[in-house]
Design a protein around this motif. Structure first.
Motif, PDB file in Angstrom:
ATOM      1  N   THR A 117       0.836  -1.194   0.000  1.00 42.93           N
ATOM      2  CA  THR A 117       0.000   0.000   0.000  1.00 42.93           C
ATOM      3  C   THR A 117       0.873   1.248   0.000  1.00 42.93           C
ATOM      4  OG1 THR A 117      -1.677  -1.189   1.266  1.00 42.93           O
ATOM      5  CG2 THR A 117      -1.870   1.205   1.186  1.00 42.93           C
ATOM      6  N   GLY A 118       0.491   2.243  -0.802  1.00 38.06           N
ATOM      7  CA  GLY A 118       1.230   3.496  -0.802  1.00 38.06           C
ATOM      8  C   GLY A 118       0.945   4.338  -2.019  1.00 38.06           C
ATOM      9  N   ASP A 119       1.587   5.488  -2.072  1.00 34.50           N
ATOM     10  CA  ASP A 119       1.401   6.473  -3.130  1.00 34.50           C
ATOM     11  C   ASP A 119       2.320   6.160  -4.300  1.00 34.50           C
ATOM     12  OD1 ASP A 119       1.202   8.700  -4.724  1.00 34.50           O
ATOM     13  OD2 ASP A 119       1.786  10.143  -3.188  1.00 34.50           O
ATOM     14  N   ALA A 120       1.734   5.819  -5.440  1.00 35.10           N
ATOM     15  CA  ALA A 120       2.522   5.423  -6.613  1.00 35.10           C
ATOM     16  C   ALA A 120       3.379   6.551  -7.163  1.00 35.10           C
ATOM     17  CB  ALA A 120       1.593   4.903  -7.711  1.00 35.10           C
ATOM     18  N   ALA A 121       3.126   7.791  -6.734  1.00 31.80           N
ATOM     19  CA  ALA A 121       3.935   8.919  -7.192  1.00 31.80           C
ATOM     20  C   ALA A 121       5.152   9.169  -6.320  1.00 31.80           C
ATOM     21  CB  ALA A 121       3.090  10.185  -7.242  1.00 31.80           C
ATOM     22  N   SER A 122       5.228   8.482  -5.188  1.00 32.19           N
ATOM     23  CA  SER A 122       6.304   8.715  -4.227  1.00 32.19           C
ATOM     24  C   SER A 122       7.546   7.906  -4.576  1.00 32.19           C
ATOM     25  CB  SER A 122       5.818   8.330  -2.819  1.00 32.19           C
ATOM     26  OG  SER A 122       6.883   8.076  -1.943  1.00 32.19           O
ATOM     27  N   SER A 123       8.695   8.563  -4.607  1.00 32.75           N
ATOM     28  CA  SER A 123       9.958   7.850  -4.871  1.00 32.75           C
ATOM     29  C   SER A 123      10.218   6.782  -3.830  1.00 32.75           C
ATOM     30  CB  SER A 123      11.122   8.846  -4.902  1.00 32.75           C
ATOM     31  OG  SER A 123      11.003   9.741  -5.979  1.00 32.75           O
ATOM     32  N   GLU A 124       9.904   7.095  -2.586  1.00 34.21           N
ATOM     33  CA  GLU A 124      10.128   6.124  -1.512  1.00 34.21           C
ATOM     34  C   GLU A 124       9.246   4.895  -1.700  1.00 34.21           C
ATOM     35  OE1 GLU A 124       9.553   9.359  -1.101  1.00 34.21           O
ATOM     36  OE2 GLU A 124      11.513  10.033  -0.355  1.00 34.21           O
ATOM     37  N   HIS A 125       8.016   5.120  -2.096  1.00 31.56           N
ATOM     38  CA  HIS A 125       7.118   3.986  -2.314  1.00 31.56           C
ATOM     39  C   HIS A 125       7.540   3.181  -3.536  1.00 31.56           C
ATOM     40  CE1 HIS A 125       3.548   1.533  -2.325  1.00 31.56           C
ATOM     41  NE2 HIS A 125       3.292   1.901  -3.568  1.00 31.56           N
ATOM     42  N   ILE A 126       7.953   3.859  -4.583  1.00 29.18           N
ATOM     43  CA  ILE A 126       8.449   3.146  -5.762  1.00 29.18           C
ATOM     44  C   ILE A 126       9.632   2.260  -5.392  1.00 29.18           C
ATOM     45  CG2 ILE A 126       9.598   3.462  -7.994  1.00 29.18           C
ATOM     46  CD1 ILE A 126       7.833   6.045  -8.273  1.00 29.18           C
ATOM     47  N   ASP A 127      10.565   2.799  -4.619  1.00 31.48           N
ATOM     48  CA  ASP A 127      11.721   2.008  -4.175  1.00 31.48           C
ATOM     49  C   ASP A 127      11.272   0.805  -3.361  1.00 31.48           C
ATOM     50  OD1 ASP A 127      13.517   3.706  -5.397  1.00 31.48           O
ATOM     51  OD2 ASP A 127      14.021   4.808  -3.576  1.00 31.48           O
ATOM     52  N   ALA A 128      10.308   1.018  -2.455  1.00 33.44           N
ATOM     53  CA  ALA A 128       9.827  -0.075  -1.605  1.00 33.44           C
ATOM     54  C   ALA A 128       9.120  -1.143  -2.427  1.00 33.44           C
ATOM     55  CB  ALA A 128       8.886   0.479  -0.533  1.00 33.44           C
ATOM     56  N   THR A 129       8.388  -0.717  -3.452  1.00 30.91           N
ATOM     57  CA  THR A 129       7.665  -1.670  -4.299  1.00 30.91           C
ATOM     58  C   THR A 129       8.642  -2.521  -5.106  1.00 30.91           C
ATOM     59  OG1 THR A 129       5.803  -0.131  -4.447  1.00 30.91           O
ATOM     60  CG2 THR A 129       5.901  -1.896  -6.073  1.00 30.91           C
ATOM     61  N   ILE A 130       9.666  -1.889  -5.649  1.00 29.83           N
ATOM     62  CA  ILE A 130      10.676  -2.622  -6.410  1.00 29.83           C
ATOM     63  C   ILE A 130      11.429  -3.584  -5.494  1.00 29.83           C
ATOM     64  CG2 ILE A 130      12.828  -2.386  -7.720  1.00 29.83           C
ATOM     65  CD1 ILE A 130      11.655   0.300  -8.763  1.00 29.83           C
ATOM     66  N   ALA A 131      11.747  -3.127  -4.289  1.00 26.66           N
ATOM     67  CA  ALA A 131      12.442  -4.003  -3.333  1.00 26.66           C
ATOM     68  C   ALA A 131      11.598  -5.220  -2.982  1.00 26.66           C
ATOM     69  CB  ALA A 131      12.792  -3.212  -2.074  1.00 26.66           C
ATOM     70  N   LEU A 132      10.298  -5.022  -2.808  1.00 25.29           N
ATOM     71  CA  LEU A 132       9.401  -6.144  -2.514  1.00 25.29           C
ATOM     72  C   LEU A 132       9.377  -7.126  -3.678  1.00 25.29           C
ATOM     73  CD1 LEU A 132       7.228  -7.553  -0.792  1.00 25.29           C
ATOM     74  CD2 LEU A 132       5.533  -6.040  -1.886  1.00 25.29           C
ATOM     75  N   ALA A 133       9.274  -6.607  -4.895  1.00 22.12           N
ATOM     76  CA  ALA A 133       9.246  -7.489  -6.067  1.00 22.12           C
ATOM     77  C   ALA A 133      10.518  -8.307  -6.162  1.00 22.12           C
ATOM     78  CB  ALA A 133       9.055  -6.652  -7.338  1.00 22.12           C
ATOM     79  N   GLU A 134      11.651  -7.661  -5.946  1.00 21.48           N
ATOM     80  CA  GLU A 134      12.933  -8.369  -6.033  1.00 21.48           C
ATOM     81  C   GLU A 134      13.061  -9.423  -4.951  1.00 21.48           C
ATOM     82  OE1 GLU A 134      15.593  -4.786  -8.073  1.00 21.48           O
ATOM     83  OE2 GLU A 134      15.607  -5.063  -5.893  1.00 21.48           O
ATOM     84  N   ALA A 135      12.579  -9.096  -3.752  1.00 23.94           N
ATOM     85  CA  ALA A 135      12.678 -10.051  -2.638  1.00 23.94           C
ATOM     86  C   ALA A 135      11.751 -11.246  -2.839  1.00 23.94           C
ATOM     87  CB  ALA A 135      12.348  -9.343  -1.327  1.00 23.94           C
ATOM     88  N   GLU A 136      10.553 -10.991  -3.365  1.00 26.59           N
ATOM     89  CA  GLU A 136       9.556 -12.059  -3.509  1.00 26.59           C
ATOM     90  C   GLU A 136       9.745 -12.878  -4.783  1.00 26.59           C
ATOM     91  OE1 GLU A 136       6.948 -13.004  -1.520  1.00 26.59           O
ATOM     92  OE2 GLU A 136       7.590 -11.624   0.054  1.00 26.59           O
ATOM     93  N   PHE A 137      10.098 -12.188  -5.879  1.00 28.55           N
ATOM     94  CA  PHE A 137      10.047 -12.850  -7.177  1.00 28.55           C
ATOM     95  C   PHE A 137      11.317 -12.733  -8.022  1.00 28.55           C
ATOM     96  CE2 PHE A 137       5.472 -11.361  -6.584  1.00 28.55           C
ATOM     97  CZ  PHE A 137       5.037 -12.576  -6.078  1.00 28.55           C
TER      98      PHE A 137
END
Length: 274
Positions: free
Chosen positions: A61-81
């Motif tokens: 969950t988070g704001d798709a326009a936020s750099s911090e959220h984008i970084d967190a989303t990419i980190a989650l994808a890399e960790a999971e998949f």
């Protein structure tokens, strides 16, 4: 691009086109991280996908326009998949209509509809260039090729989203990075048909303009068109094919097209106030 086994991120995936994209990707053996501002929609989408493809989706969950959220989303994808192969910059808002929109309201729409795309590309494209592969998919709108009656914020930011996707395609297309731009007209989502009635006549004009311009598609129909376009690596994704003819008319005689749009707008106003 061959989708089987790839890893994707879909923003605005708690409903609407984003949810349909996530489901269509998973059906093609893509592992997906879905992000949205509101958790409830994400939970419903994840639960629906898990019934047929458990473990293929992660959410954040988070704001798709936020750099911090984008970084967190990419980190989650890399960790999971694993490394991200595709990014669907799908989150969007319409904003208030008219010239009385405040600077803060303009900034919010620009942030979500444009800067979120730029920040995600800034984060991912250099890695994709190094790997020689990657795919950025921007959800814009037919409003980004034509215009949007009733909403300056939506029209302007969707034009900008098309322009940025074009620039990505031209700049990085020969370096392994693909970029496509999705430009539908009416789609049956909360953005077009919110739960509450439009707040004023200008918002109603925007809704009626979209609903009368062509058939309102389901989100699933749009997602199927996107999947086909990814296979062809086609830049302009048009779930409503008639948009291309409208775009050609616009380019062939811009002043005539503007006069026609003014007549169309006046017709909508007149029909709403008989």
């Amino acid at each position: 691009m061959e989708l089987d086994g790839k890893v994707a991120i879909v923003t605005g995936g708690g409903g609407g086109i984003g949810a349909a994209l996530a489901k269509a990707l998973v059906a093609r053996n893509v592992r997906v991280v879905i992000t949205d501002l509101v958790a409830d929609g994400l939970d419903r989408v994840e639960a629906a996908i898990d019934t047929s493809a458990p473990g293929s989706v992660a959410t954040i969950t988070g704001d798709a326009a936020s750099s911090e959220h984008i970084d967190a989303t990419i980190a989650l994808a890399e960790a999971e998949f694993g490394p991200v192969d595709l990014y669907f910059a799908n989150a969007g808002i319409s904003g208030a209509p008219g010239l009385d929109v405040t600077d803060d309201e303009w900034a919010q729409v620009i942030d979500v509809n444009l800067m979120g795309h730029i920040r995600a590309a800034r984060r991912l494209v250099p890695e994709w260039v190094d790997r020689g592969a990657g795919y950025f998919v921007s959800t814009a709108s037919a409003a980004g090729l034509l215009t949007q009656l009733g909403s300056a914020t939506y029209s302007v930011t969707k034009h900008a989203a098309v322009g940025f996707a074009e620039w990505l395609n031209v700049t990085y297309g020969d370096r392994g990075v693909r970029a496509s731009c999705l430009c539908p007209m009416g789609v049956d989502t909360k953005l077009l048909r919110p739960d509450a009635a439009p707040a004023d006549d200008r918002a109603m004009l925007m809704q009626r303009a979209v609903e009368t311009a062509g058939r309102v598609l389901t989100t699933e129909e749009v997602a199927d068109v996107v999947m086909d376009a990814l296979g062809d690596e086609r830049f302009l994704i048009l779930p409503h094919p008639e948009v291309l003819e409208m775009y050609r008319h616009k380019g062939a005689d811009y002043d005539r097209w503007l006069r026609g749009m003014r007549r169309y707008q006046q017709g909508l106003v007149d029909s709403a106030n008989p």
